[in-house]
Design a protein around this motif. Structure first.
Motif, short mmCIF file in Angstrom:
data_model
loop_
_atom_site.label_atom_id
_atom_site.label_comp_id
_atom_site.label_asym_id
_atom_site.label_seq_id
_atom_site.Cartn_x
_atom_site.Cartn_y
_atom_site.Cartn_z
N TRP A 13 -8.57 6.39 7.59
CA TRP A 13 -7.67 5.58 8.22
C TRP A 13 -7.86 4.18 7.87
O TRP A 13 -6.90 3.45 7.71
N ALA A 14 -9.17 3.66 7.90
CA ALA A 14 -9.49 2.26 7.34
C ALA A 14 -8.82 2.15 6.08
O ALA A 14 -8.23 1.00 5.83
N GLY A 15 -9.16 2.97 5.15
CA GLY A 15 -8.56 2.76 3.88
C GLY A 15 -7.22 2.71 3.72
O GLY A 15 -6.60 1.78 3.06
N THR A 16 -6.54 3.49 4.64
CA THR A 16 -4.91 3.45 4.71
C THR A 16 -4.52 2.15 5.32
O THR A 16 -3.61 1.64 4.65
N LEU A 17 -5.06 1.42 6.15
CA LEU A 17 -4.62 0.30 6.75
C LEU A 17 -4.88 -0.83 5.59
O LEU A 17 -3.97 -1.74 5.38
N ILE A 18 -5.93 -0.70 4.81
CA ILE A 18 -6.18 -1.59 3.99
C ILE A 18 -5.24 -1.69 2.77
O ILE A 18 -4.55 -2.55 2.36
N LEU A 19 -5.10 -0.29 2.24
CA LEU A 19 -4.30 -0.23 1.20
C LEU A 19 -2.75 -0.27 1.52
O LEU A 19 -2.02 -0.32 0.52
N GLY A 20 -2.40 -0.21 2.87
CA GLY A 20 -1.01 -0.65 3.26
C GLY A 20 -0.61 -2.16 2.84
O GLY A 20 0.58 -2.28 2.84
N LEU A 21 -1.54 -3.09 2.66
CA LEU A 21 -1.10 -4.48 2.05
C LEU A 21 -0.82 -4.30 0.69
O LEU A 21 -0.55 -5.77 0.42
N HIS A 22 -1.19 -3.30 -0.01
CA HIS A 22 -1.19 -3.60 -1.57
C HIS A 22 0.35 -3.84 -1.86
O HIS A 22 0.58 -4.74 -2.50
N PRO A 23 1.52 -2.96 -1.18
CA PRO A 23 2.78 -3.44 -1.27
C PRO A 23 3.33 -4.97 -1.06
O PRO A 23 4.15 -5.53 -1.73
N LEU A 24 2.60 -5.19 0.08
CA LEU A 24 2.94 -6.70 0.64
C LEU A 24 2.59 -7.64 -0.36
O LEU A 24 3.09 -8.70 -0.51
N VAL A 25 1.20 -7.52 -0.95
CA VAL A 25 0.71 -8.42 -1.98
C VAL A 25 1.77 -8.41 -3.20
O VAL A 25 1.91 -9.60 -3.68
N GLY A 26 2.11 -7.26 -3.59
CA GLY A 26 3.36 -7.07 -4.43
C GLY A 26 4.44 -7.98 -4.18
O GLY A 26 5.05 -8.65 -5.01
N ILE A 27 5.01 -7.79 -2.77
CA ILE A 27 6.27 -8.57 -2.55
C ILE A 27 5.97 -10.15 -2.75
O ILE A 27 6.84 -10.95 -3.14
N VAL A 28 4.83 -10.65 -2.65
CA VAL A 28 4.33 -12.06 -2.78
C VAL A 28 4.22 -12.50 -3.94
O VAL A 28 5.06 -13.33 -4.46
N ILE A 29 3.86 -11.69 -5.01
CA ILE A 29 3.85 -11.84 -6.54
C ILE A 29 5.26 -11.75 -6.76
O ILE A 29 5.45 -12.60 -7.54
#
Length: 152
Positions: free
Chosen positions: A103-119
């Motif tokens: 679950w901790a990894g899921t929370l962390i990896l959930g930030l991956h698309p948000l960083v993509g949107i910032v990019i």
């Protein structure tokens, strides 16, 4: 030089859009097909290379600080995503053979698309600045001055 920056900014923006598409293709296909590899190649090779090229062009053009930071943002975003994956591996206790993520990894990896949107946002802003750099500055023509003075 502004036209070269425009071309690189266009290629960078298209690469980020392709990255979103490839992420969806990889997500909705089975792991055995290897379709996620294209997403990894674009994210680890193409985006950082185009970002470094854009930074070099901005520096050669003697662009302002904001333009250089916008050009560097995709590279910084990729580095943040590497850090997110490293943090996920650290929290999960290493790679798992079953393919499950805690679950901790899921929370962390959930930030991956948000960083993509910032990019993507930084690429669009860089593209907009590059468009402004190649377009001629508006100036008052003789007809505009005459028509304004006759209306008064």
């Amino acid at each position: 030089m502004p036209k070269i920056l425009f071309g690189v900014a266009t290629a960078l923006t298209c690469a980020v859009l392709a990255q979103f598409y490839l992420a969806a293709v990889g997500t909705f296909s089975t792991a055995a097909t290897g379709r996620y590899a294209a997403h990894e190649i674009v994210g680890t090779i193409v985006l950082p290379t185009l970002s470094l090229l854009a930074v070099a062009i901005c520096l050669l053009m003697r662009g302002d600080r904001v333009t250089v930071l916008l050009a560097a943002a995709p590279l910084l975003g990729v580095l943040v995503e590497f850090a997110l994956f490293a943090l996920n591996l650290w929290l999960s206790g290493g790679p798992t053979t079953s393919g499950t993520i805690k679950w901790a990894g899921t929370l962390i990896l959930g930030l991956h698309p948000l960083v993509g949107i910032v990019i993507l946002g930084s690429c669009l802003l860089l593209w907009k600045r590059a468009c402004r750099a190649i377009s001629p500055s508006p100036s008052l023509s003789a007809e505009t001055v005459v028509s304004v003075s006759t209306e008064s």
